[in-house]
Scaffold this active site. Structure first.
Site, PDB file in Angstrom:
ATOM      1  N   GLN A  78      53.310 -26.172 -81.168  1.00 31.63           N
ATOM      2  CA  GLN A  78      53.375 -24.936 -81.940  1.00 31.63           C
ATOM      3  C   GLN A  78      52.743 -25.126 -83.311  1.00 31.63           C
ATOM      4  OE1 GLN A  78      56.819 -22.733 -81.399  1.00 31.63           O
ATOM      5  NE2 GLN A  78      56.018 -21.044 -82.574  1.00 31.63           N
ATOM      6  N   PHE A  79      51.431 -24.874 -83.383  1.00 32.62           N
ATOM      7  CA  PHE A  79      50.714 -25.032 -84.649  1.00 32.62           C
ATOM      8  C   PHE A  79      51.221 -24.099 -85.721  1.00 32.62           C
ATOM      9  CE2 PHE A  79      48.350 -21.564 -82.780  1.00 32.62           C
ATOM     10  CZ  PHE A  79      47.932 -20.808 -83.860  1.00 32.62           C
ATOM     11  N   THR A  80      51.889 -23.010 -85.334  1.00 27.02           N
ATOM     12  CA  THR A  80      52.372 -22.047 -86.317  1.00 27.02           C
ATOM     13  C   THR A  80      53.486 -22.605 -87.197  1.00 27.02           C
ATOM     14  OG1 THR A  80      53.913 -21.050 -84.741  1.00 27.02           O
ATOM     15  CG2 THR A  80      51.708 -20.070 -84.890  1.00 27.02           C
TER      16      THR A  80
END
Length: 150
Positions: A78-80
């Site tokens: 999850q790069f967010t």
């Protein structure tokens, strides 16, 4: 690296209408990788995750770790988690690592969790549009960041 651990009764990842991974009681772990992260960061997190005592013992006290309850683990990239909203209302993802850094580190992290637990670790699919379902048990949600050592 930055992670969000959720103690779950069950969790699953669906991609294009097909279940990719599903687990019972254990952890759903969301993982974000930053450009400066390394295998040492992943190792630190694995040690913390394995030792984390957030499952109830016979007295109802959070005193047991994932191994002691035979729990499952599902890891989703999850790069967010590295979103910055410092300027304006549209998040910036500049701190999130590029694929050539994040994919190998994510895979290393998952592999080390498997080695330490002796169990298969469920995963999502890096870069895919995933639908993640979970039943947060407690709820218990814990954030860890290797840059802050917490």
């Amino acid at each position: 690296m930055r992670i969000v651990i959720q103690r779950v009764s069950r969790a699953s990842v669906t991609i294009d209408g097909n279940i990719k991974s599903a687990i019972g009681k254990g952890y759903l772990i969301l993982v974000g990788v930053e450009e400066t992260d390394s295998e040492a960061d992943a190792e630190w997190l694995v040690k913390k995750i394995i030792g984390l005592r957030v499952f109830d013992d016979e007295n109802g006290v959070m005193n047991l770790n994932i191994g002691q309850i035979g729990g499952d683990i599902l890891v989703v990239s999850q790069f967010t988690l590295f979103a910055s909203v410092k300027k304006g209302n549209r998040p910036s993802w500049l701190r999130a690592a590029r694929h050539e850094i994040s994919v190998p580190l994510y895979e290393f992290f998952c592999r080390r969790l498997e080695e330490e637990t002796g169990k298969r670790v469920g995963t999502g699919e890096f870069g895919a549009d995933m639908k993640v379902e979970l039943v947060n048990d407690g709820p218990v949600t814990i954030c860890m960041d290797t840059k802050k050592n917490e």
